[in-house]
Design an enzyme around this catalytic site. Structure first.
Site, PDB file in Angstrom:
ATOM      1  N   PRO A 127      43.630  76.855  44.912  1.00  0.00           N
ATOM      2  CA  PRO A 127      44.453  78.448  45.837  1.00  0.00           C
ATOM      3  C   PRO A 127      43.981  79.306  46.107  1.00  0.00           C
ATOM      4  CG  PRO A 127      44.834  77.536  43.387  1.00  0.00           C
ATOM      5  CD  PRO A 127      43.737  76.686  43.890  1.00  0.00           C
ATOM      6  N   CYS A 128      43.236  79.521  47.070  1.00  0.00           N
ATOM      7  CA  CYS A 128      42.022  80.609  47.533  1.00  0.00           C
ATOM      8  C   CYS A 128      43.213  81.282  47.977  1.00  0.00           C
ATOM      9  CB  CYS A 128      40.137  80.337  48.096  1.00  0.00           C
ATOM     10  SG  CYS A 128      41.429  79.078  49.752  1.00  0.00           S
TER      11      CYS A 128
END
Length: 164
Positions: A127-128
């Site tokens: 989850p950047c």
């Protein structure tokens, strides 16, 4: 004799556009959203990509908050360390680039951390999109800031109610 493994690919429709998934029996090598709708969703899905597609569909349906996938990332040791740390950001939460750099042990590496974050090959799964500016701003996102905003709102426990 070494067996050559062919990377399989599938394209699926998501609320944010066509998404490409690549991998083989040893794991997923990339998941990314296309900035074009010129490619149609796949009609045949390779067996090795089925689980990934199901989990992405569950995420978009709001029934999945964490992924259980075999990932096979290609990158430097530094990039892999950054991507591993991204997995520790809980669903519905955010972390600043500075905080991420601090967790990795070097606040001076903030630019390198941001660059590695931008090279993340596993859209949504790693989850950047949960990394934001220190001032709370939505800074930098390879998929476009409108997608980052959508993803953060999708994960938010506080849903905006309509007034009318």
């Amino acid at each position: 004799m070494e067996q050559i493994v062919k990377i399989q690919e599938a394209f699926i429709q998501t609320p944010l556009g066509i998404t490409a998934i690549k991998g083989d029996e040893s794991g997923i090598v990339s998941i990314y959203v296309l900035n074009s709708d010129t490619i149609a969703p796949s009609t045949v899905i390779p067996d090795c990509l089925e689980t990934t597609i199901v989990q992405l569909q569950e995420y978009f349906a709001g029934t999945r908050k964490a992924f259980q996938l075999q990932l096979n990332p290609k990158g430097t040791d530094f990039q892999k360390n950054v991507w591993r740390e991204l997995l520790n950001i809980p669903y519905g939460k955010t972390l600043s680039y500075l905080e991420l750099s601090r967790k990795l042990g070097d606040v001076k590496a903030i630019r390198a951390v941001a660059a590695a974050n931008g090279q993340n090959p596993f859209w949504i799964v790693v989850p950047c999109h949960r990394v934001i500016g220190s001032d709370g701003s939505l800074t930098g996102y390879a998929g476009g800031l409108w997608r980052k905003k959508w993803l953060l709102e999708h994960e938010s426990p506080y849903k905006q109610q309509t007034l009318f």
